[in-house]
Design a protein around this motif. Structure first.
Motif, mmCIF file in Angstrom:
data_model
loop_
_atom_site.group_PDB
_atom_site.id
_atom_site.type_symbol
_atom_site.label_atom_id
_atom_site.label_comp_id
_atom_site.label_asym_id
_atom_site.label_seq_id
_atom_site.Cartn_x
_atom_site.Cartn_y
_atom_site.Cartn_z
ATOM 1 N N GLY A 40 0.807 -1.221 0.000
ATOM 2 C CA GLY A 40 0.000 0.000 0.000
ATOM 3 C C GLY A 40 0.836 1.264 0.000
ATOM 4 N N PRO A 41 1.723 1.422 0.989
ATOM 5 C CA PRO A 41 2.564 2.626 1.022
ATOM 6 C C PRO A 41 3.569 2.699 -0.123
ATOM 7 C CG PRO A 41 2.485 1.546 3.169
ATOM 8 C CD PRO A 41 1.896 0.586 2.184
ATOM 9 N N ASP B 6 4.016 0.260 -3.670
ATOM 10 C CA ASP B 6 3.530 0.084 -5.038
ATOM 11 C C ASP B 6 2.215 0.811 -5.307
ATOM 12 O OD1 ASP B 6 5.719 -1.516 -5.307
ATOM 13 O OD2 ASP B 6 4.628 -3.357 -5.774
ATOM 14 N N ALA B 7 1.246 0.675 -4.408
ATOM 15 C CA ALA B 7 -0.070 1.272 -4.643
ATOM 16 C C ALA B 7 0.000 2.793 -4.645
ATOM 17 C CB ALA B 7 -1.063 0.781 -3.593
ATOM 18 N N THR B 8 0.810 3.349 -3.753
ATOM 19 C CA THR B 8 0.968 4.806 -3.710
ATOM 20 C C THR B 8 1.636 5.308 -4.980
ATOM 21 O OG1 THR B 8 1.075 4.811 -1.294
ATOM 22 C CG2 THR B 8 2.037 6.701 -2.432
ATOM 23 N N ALA B 9 2.653 4.584 -5.441
ATOM 24 C CA ALA B 9 3.329 4.960 -6.683
ATOM 25 C C ALA B 9 2.367 4.873 -7.863
ATOM 26 C CB ALA B 9 4.533 4.049 -6.918
ATOM 27 N N LEU B 10 1.541 3.837 -7.888
ATOM 28 C CA LEU B 10 0.587 3.679 -8.983
ATOM 29 C C LEU B 10 -0.391 4.849 -9.013
ATOM 30 C CD1 LEU B 10 -1.108 0.337 -10.015
ATOM 31 C CD2 LEU B 10 -2.313 2.504 -10.161
ATOM 32 N N ALA B 11 -0.923 5.207 -7.851
ATOM 33 C CA ALA B 11 -1.883 6.311 -7.791
ATOM 34 C C ALA B 11 -1.246 7.617 -8.255
ATOM 35 C CB ALA B 11 -2.430 6.459 -6.373
ATOM 36 N N ALA B 12 -0.038 7.887 -7.780
ATOM 37 C CA ALA B 12 0.643 9.134 -8.132
ATOM 38 C C ALA B 12 1.013 9.158 -9.615
ATOM 39 C CB ALA B 12 1.887 9.305 -7.271
ATOM 40 N N ARG C 170 -2.497 9.400 -0.204
ATOM 41 C CA ARG C 170 -1.140 9.617 0.300
ATOM 42 C C ARG C 170 -0.317 10.483 -0.662
ATOM 43 N NH1 ARG C 170 -0.110 4.670 1.035
ATOM 44 N NH2 ARG C 170 -0.655 4.576 3.239
ATOM 45 N N ASP C 171 0.476 11.383 -0.107
ATOM 46 C CA ASP C 171 1.370 12.214 -0.910
ATOM 47 C C ASP C 171 2.537 11.367 -1.418
ATOM 48 O OD1 ASP C 171 3.889 14.164 -1.113
ATOM 49 O OD2 ASP C 171 2.067 15.356 -1.372
ATOM 50 N N VAL C 172 2.983 11.635 -2.631
ATOM 51 C CA VAL C 172 4.052 10.847 -3.221
ATOM 52 C C VAL C 172 5.340 10.939 -2.411
ATOM 53 C CG1 VAL C 172 4.878 12.693 -4.751
ATOM 54 C CG2 VAL C 172 5.215 10.294 -5.396
ATOM 55 N N HIS C 173 5.533 12.033 -1.676
ATOM 56 C CA HIS C 173 6.738 12.173 -0.865
ATOM 57 C C HIS C 173 6.723 11.244 0.354
ATOM 58 C CE1 HIS C 173 6.726 15.967 -3.197
ATOM 59 N NE2 HIS C 173 8.029 15.726 -3.231
ATOM 60 N N ASP C 174 5.573 10.649 0.642
ATOM 61 C CA ASP C 174 5.469 9.678 1.733
ATOM 62 C C ASP C 174 5.545 8.245 1.222
ATOM 63 O OD1 ASP C 174 5.196 11.625 3.723
ATOM 64 O OD2 ASP C 174 3.046 11.798 3.367
ATOM 65 N N LEU C 175 5.917 8.089 -0.036
ATOM 66 C CA LEU C 175 5.981 6.756 -0.654
ATOM 67 C C LEU C 175 7.017 5.886 0.062
ATOM 68 C CD1 LEU C 175 6.062 6.102 -4.477
ATOM 69 C CD2 LEU C 175 7.608 4.880 -2.971
ATOM 70 N N GLY C 176 6.639 4.660 0.334
ATOM 71 C CA GLY C 176 7.564 3.681 0.922
ATOM 72 C C GLY C 176 7.018 3.066 2.188
ATOM 73 N N LEU D 86 10.055 4.780 -6.289
ATOM 74 C CA LEU D 86 9.592 3.429 -5.986
ATOM 75 C C LEU D 86 10.753 2.438 -6.050
ATOM 76 C CD1 LEU D 86 7.338 1.432 -5.382
ATOM 77 C CD2 LEU D 86 6.892 1.290 -7.848
ATOM 78 N N PHE D 87 11.567 2.534 -7.076
ATOM 79 C CA PHE D 87 12.719 1.636 -7.227
ATOM 80 C C PHE D 87 13.642 1.748 -6.014
ATOM 81 C CE2 PHE D 87 16.960 0.527 -8.848
ATOM 82 C CZ PHE D 87 16.698 -0.678 -9.481
ATOM 83 N N ALA D 88 13.901 2.978 -5.567
ATOM 84 C CA ALA D 88 14.794 3.198 -4.428
ATOM 85 C C ALA D 88 14.189 2.705 -3.118
ATOM 86 C CB ALA D 88 15.122 4.688 -4.310
ATOM 87 N N SER D 89 12.863 2.652 -3.052
ATOM 88 C CA SER D 89 12.202 2.211 -1.812
ATOM 89 C C SER D 89 12.277 0.710 -1.615
ATOM 90 C CB SER D 89 10.731 2.660 -1.804
ATOM 91 O OG SER D 89 9.946 1.862 -2.676
ATOM 92 N N LYS D 90 12.606 -0.025 -2.680
ATOM 93 C CA LYS D 90 12.705 -1.486 -2.594
ATOM 94 C C LYS D 90 14.136 -1.829 -2.173
ATOM 95 C CE LYS D 90 9.102 -2.256 -6.034
ATOM 96 N NZ LYS D 90 8.131 -2.848 -5.098
ATOM 97 N N LEU D 91 14.310 -2.256 -0.928
ATOM 98 C CA LEU D 91 15.648 -2.412 -0.364
ATOM 99 C C LEU D 91 16.388 -3.642 -0.874
ATOM 100 C CD1 LEU D 91 14.975 -1.376 3.344
ATOM 101 C CD2 LEU D 91 15.609 0.053 1.397
ATOM 102 N N ASN D 92 15.652 -4.645 -1.326
ATOM 103 C CA ASN D 92 16.287 -5.892 -1.756
ATOM 104 C C ASN D 92 16.405 -5.972 -3.271
ATOM 105 O OD1 ASN D 92 14.460 -6.809 0.872
ATOM 106 N ND2 ASN D 92 16.565 -7.566 0.869
#
Length: 230
Positions: free
Chosen positions: A57-58, A60-66, A201-207, A86-92
């Motif tokens: 939710g925080p 992929d879904a937030t990135a999709l909405a934005a 959610r604001d895109v700056h809160d993505l992750g 979004l890419f940077a938020s994925k740690l693995n």
């Protein structure tokens, strides 16, 4: 057909488990939990809900909405920024690879299925390696180009994630076909709330924040034998 029906048919097609987007190759971290013996059949639903609320939710879904809103406004620079966030938020690494591989596959299929140039600018940036091409961002562009509303687009992608996750549970023998349907029905209200939150959610809160899921993914990446890519 009415616009609502066209939206419904498009969302059903692109979120269908039979659509070859690459979701079939992913367990979304579930195999890692299974290998570590940290999930049993009675806990699949709880784990799915937890991932929806705290990571998908925080993230992929937030990135999709934005990205959906940015695409509707023709702001390709913002779409690119969201893709990078979004890419940077994925740690693995395996989660990043899985998202990008699925995104590229989805973009290629969109050209064939839709016969449209709606993704041309984004595809140009992906090929130039200016943007990674994460699956939720590609989905956003497809839904935007076909007139699917933001909330429906987000809910459809969340539903696709849930179906893919439960499908992985079936293959890992953590559930059976009957219980799988019970789980999918039960998570409906969770998907509804997660979709609402993602749109607001604001895109700056993505992750998201799910340390155990990140640990399981890291261990899974180095496992000697794997059924799934993630």
């Amino acid at each position: 057909m009415t616009s609502d029906i066209r939206q419904l048919l498009t969302s059903l097609q692109f979120s269908d488990s039979a659509f070859p987007s690459g979701f079939y190759t992913m367990s979304h971290g579930l195999e890692g939990y299974s290998q570590a013996r940290l999930v049993d059949p009675g806990e699949v639903q709880d784990l799915l809900c937890s991932l929806l609320v705290h990571t998908v939710g925080p993230g992929d879904a937030t990135a999709l909405a934005a990205a959906h809103r940015a695409a509707g406004a023709g702001d390709w620079d913002l779409v690119e920024e969201i893709d990078h966030r979004l890419f940077a938020s994925k740690l693995n690494a395996e989660m990043r690879r899985a998202s990008v591989r699925s995104g590229h596959q989805l973009a290629d299929l969109a050209d064939v299925v839709l016969g449209s140039d709606a993704l041309d600018e984004y595809q140009r940036r992906v090929k130039a390696r200016a943007t990674p091409g994460c699956q939720p961002v590609v989905s956003a562009l497809i839904y935007s180009a076909t007139g699917v509303a933001t909330r429906i687009a987000v809910a459809s992608d969340l539903s696709a994630f849930a179906v893919s996750f439960v499908g992985a549970a079936l293959r890992l023998r953590l559930t059976d076909h009957r219980q799988a349907q019970v789980i999918l029905h039960a998570v409906g209200p969770v998907i509804e709330q997660v979709a609402h939150d993602a749109v607001e959610r604001d895109v700056h809160d993505l992750g998201g924040f799910a340390p155990m899921a990140d640990i399981m993914s890291a261990q899974h990446e180095r496992a000697e034998a794997r059924l799934f890519a993630s």
